[in-house]
Write a protein that holds these residues in place. Structure first.
Motif, PDB file in Angstrom:
ATOM      1  N   CYS A   1       0.815  -1.229   0.000  1.00 32.95           N
ATOM      2  CA  CYS A   1       0.000   0.000   0.000  1.00 32.95           C
ATOM      3  C   CYS A   1       0.842   1.271   0.000  1.00 32.95           C
ATOM      4  O   CYS A   1       0.464   2.279  -0.608  1.00 32.95           O
ATOM      5  N   ILE A   2       1.969   1.245   0.687  1.00 35.07           N
ATOM      6  CA  ILE A   2       2.758   2.469   0.902  1.00 35.07           C
ATOM      7  C   ILE A   2       3.927   2.506  -0.077  1.00 35.07           C
ATOM      8  O   ILE A   2       4.837   1.656  -0.001  1.00 35.07           O
ATOM      9  N   PRO A   3       3.957   3.439  -1.021  1.00 39.13           N
ATOM     10  CA  PRO A   3       5.011   3.496  -2.040  1.00 39.13           C
ATOM     11  C   PRO A   3       6.418   3.588  -1.456  1.00 39.13           C
ATOM     12  O   PRO A   3       7.365   3.027  -2.020  1.00 39.13           O
ATOM     13  N   SER A   4       6.591   4.283  -0.348  1.00 34.00           N
ATOM     14  CA  SER A   4       7.933   4.461   0.216  1.00 34.00           C
ATOM     15  C   SER A   4       8.525   3.162   0.759  1.00 34.00           C
ATOM     16  O   SER A   4       9.741   3.089   1.003  1.00 34.00           O
ATOM     17  N   LEU A   5       7.687   2.147   0.948  1.00 31.48           N
ATOM     18  CA  LEU A   5       8.171   0.858   1.442  1.00 31.48           C
ATOM     19  C   LEU A   5       8.540  -0.097   0.312  1.00 31.48           C
ATOM     20  O   LEU A   5       8.930  -1.240   0.563  1.00 31.48           O
ATOM     21  N   LYS A   6       8.403   0.355  -0.932  1.00 30.93           N
ATOM     22  CA  LYS A   6       8.761  -0.430  -2.111  1.00 30.93           C
ATOM     23  C   LYS A   6       9.898   0.264  -2.849  1.00 30.93           C
ATOM     24  O   LYS A   6      10.102   1.469  -2.701  1.00 30.93           O
ATOM     25  N   PRO A   7      10.655  -0.470  -3.677  1.00 32.03           N
ATOM     26  CA  PRO A   7      11.688   0.181  -4.491  1.00 32.03           C
ATOM     27  C   PRO A   7      11.044   1.125  -5.502  1.00 32.03           C
ATOM     28  O   PRO A   7       9.861   0.967  -5.841  1.00 32.03           O
ATOM     29  N   PRO A   8      11.794   2.122  -5.996  1.00 30.22           N
ATOM     30  CA  PRO A   8      11.217   3.075  -6.952  1.00 30.22           C
ATOM     31  C   PRO A   8      10.676   2.388  -8.195  1.00 30.22           C
ATOM     32  O   PRO A   8      11.237   1.403  -8.676  1.00 30.22           O
ATOM     33  N   SER A   9       9.569   2.916  -8.717  1.00 33.75           N
ATOM     34  CA  SER A   9       8.979   2.367  -9.937  1.00 33.75           C
ATOM     35  C   SER A   9       9.925   2.585 -11.105  1.00 33.75           C
ATOM     36  O   SER A   9      10.672   3.573 -11.157  1.00 33.75           O
TER      37      SER A   9
END
Length: 591
Positions: A132-140
């Motif tokens: 859900c949280i973009p900051s917890l995933k690597p950059p797109s």
């Protein structure tokens, strides 16, 4: 209990049913003695079947499509992602042994389920938050552009990903190791009707697995692909959360087996005592190596230790059997060490456990076939015409076929095939557990042969049309792949349900949860072996044929049909190995 009643001036004796008497070795959820007629039965088992359907939905909804999430959003390479999924699935099923061990030794199946469901829920919450949280995933990034390579997940984000995944694996393992034996314990094994209902439970347990899997590989996978992975993980999280109160609703109906101590300790103790006494046997005339042991000693145990409570096996007249005679040396009247004092019951229980291990080993190849077909068959269908009328079926939805076959076959087997075979053979079981497992192994051989023939047909079409080097779809329907799934789904139903029932009924009562978990451990071994087998085949064929059978990006250049024939031959040899042990096996509990 014998009661007397007056009837026409005469006294008539009759036997009062034992339905309301306390059940030895069982308690209710409040740890009070369980009572027959009030605790257990099909009502209690129905809660367990519903919970298993929800739990399997939560697990497979992510596992079946996880490789896409790891490559598209976590930026792992396809090969690394595939290995991660294999390791995740294998670890989850292997941990069923831990769940079974803890249920037998220290906790109860009731407690292990609640603890494991909470752990799985925690893992899914972590995965949902990360999705859900973009900051917890690597950059797109754009995976198709090579000038700016995508960065794999790393650091704290990777820790969160793997913590979530392996908390889920730990929870799934505990549930798989506790829920089947918890359901099977709800039936009275001292009556023929109870044993028949227990067999029905195992059949419908596989049916419940399939119900959860059907929803997972259709509805939830579609949600993940079209609405986002946060929704897919969210559905799984809510599903496992809902399963907990449903399980608790049945608490007042459950009979819960009291743990009897570590089964591994018993096995190690007997083996250690037998080895020690063998080394000392030249000068120790008190070592018992015959069956003429004093019957009263057979029921004794070392100080502070309870005798195995299996009602069918723990009896004062039980004597040492002739099989695995080496272990008979564990029984001595004057042991040199108190720890090495073993009873006849303990020795015979260990013999039973060791006796069922060859059947565990014999099912690994079948599960290896399941793993291979679940990967290569999807790739095969991707090169074929996947239309059903105007509907285009995604290749990833192919697992629907074996799931549907199992859902259709389970009720047919339980309500038509079993009653017919019972009448035909005039036996309680109709088809013995080993006959059922053997039927599944034969069906797996047929599945691999059909898979090889279908691949030959697919490649012939590609060759005739000059599309051996083309990635475009071939004018051949993917329903040909459904044929091998017909045999594979049937094999899975016969073998998985047969294994669980066989391991549960044959194992000593103090080891039943862990023994039932062998079914899941076999599945894990199949997943691990499949990866090893592909690597070995490629290495050997590269050495002798210059070109590996299963390498490259073009499936038409693979020699997949040869690999399937190899699997067919290995399955045939494995079946002969199975027959060797099955023909010599003597049931300890079958009536």
């Amino acid at each position: 209990m014998i009661q007397k009643a007056e009837c026409g001036g005469s006294t008539v004796s009759y036997e009062k049913p034992h339905q309301m008497e306390p059940l030895e070795g069982y308690v209710d959820w409040r740890k009070r003695p369980a009572v027959g007629g009030r605790h257990g039965g099909m009502l209690a088992a129905s809660f367990i079947l519903a919970v298993e359907a929800l739990e399997n939905l939560a697990f497979l909804a992510n596992a079946s499509n996880l490789v896409l999430y790891l490559t598209k959003f976590m930026h792992f390479s396809p090969s690394n992602a595939a290995n991660m999924v294999t390791d995740f699935m294998g670890t989850a099923f292997f941990l069923a042994l831990l769940g079974g061990f803890l249920a037998d030794s220290f906790f109860t199946t009731y407690s292990i389920y609640l603890i494991s469901a909470t752990i799985e829920f925690t893992g899914l919450v972590l995965l949902t938050l990360q999705a859900c949280i973009p900051s917890l995933k690597p950059p797109s990034c754009n995976l198709s552009k090579t000038e700016a390579p995508c960065l794999e997940v790393s650091g704290g984000r990777a820790v969160m990903l793997f913590a979530g995944l392996y908390l889920v694996a730990l929870g799934v393992g505990g549930i798989k190791g506790s829920l089947p034996p918890h359901g099977a314990e709800q039936f009275d094994e001292t009556t023929a009707e109870g044993r028949k209902r227990r067999s029905t439970f195992f059949n419908y347990f596989v049916f419940s697995l399939s119900c959860g899997a059907l929803m997972a590989v259709t509805f939830v996978v579609w949600i993940e692909d079209n609405k986002g992975w946060q929704w897919g993980f969210g559905i799984s999280t809510v599903t496992i959360l809902i399963s907990i109160p449903i399980f608790l609703l049945g608490s007042s109906t459950y009979r819960i087996k009291v743990p009897e101590g570590s089964p591994i300790t018993t096995v190690l103790k007997v083996v250690a005592a037998a080895t020690y006494n063998t080394l000392k046997s030249r000068n120790a005339s008190h070592v018992v190596v015959s069956m003429d042991l004093n019957p009263s000693y057979a029921s004794q145990s070392s100080e502070g230790e309870e005798v195995n409570s299996n009602k069918k096996l723990s009896n004062p007249s039980r004597t040492l059997s002739h099989n695995l005679k080496f272990l008979n040396r564990a029984v001595t009247e004057e042991p040199n060490h108190e720890f090495l004092q073993c009873t006849v019951n303990q020795v015979e229980d260990v013999k039973i456990v060791l006796g069922i291990l060859p059947f565990f080993m014999s099912t690994i190849i079948l599960n290896c076939c399941l793993a291979q077909l679940s990967t290569f068959s999807v790739q095969q269908s991707a090169t074929m015409n996947t239309k059903l009328g105007s509907l285009r079926v995604p290749p990833a939805s192919l697992p629907v076929f074996p799931v549907l076959f199992i859902m259709l076959l389970a009720p047919v087997y339980d309500h038509i095939i079993l009653p017919f075979t019972r009448k035909l053979t005039k036996t309680e079981t109709g088809i013995t557990h080993l006959q059922r497992i053997g039927t599944g192994l034969v069906l797996s051989i047929m599945a691999m042969a059909v898979a090889a023939l279908v691949e030959v047909k697919r490649k012939n079409v590609a060759e005739k049309l000059g599309k051996m080097n083309s990635a475009g779809p071939l004018p051949i329907t993917f329903l040909w792949i459904a044929l091998q799934y017909l045999f594979l789904g049937s094999a899975d139903l016969f073998t998985l349900a047969g294994m669980m029932e066989f391991f549960f009924t044959e194992a000593p009562q103090s080891m039943r949860s862990m023994a039932t978990a062998f079914s899941w451990a076999s599945l894990a071994m199949g997943y691990y072996l499949s990866s090893v087998l592909v690597a070995v085949v490629n290495k050997v064929t590269r050495h002798f044929c210059q070109v590996p059978w299963l390498s490259g990006s073009d499936l038409n250049q693979y020699h997949l049909e040869r690999f399937y024939w190899l699997m067919c031959i290995l399955s045939g040899v494995n079946f002969l190995h199975y027959l060797f042990w099955a023909c010599r096996y003597k049931y300890s509990t079958l009536t």
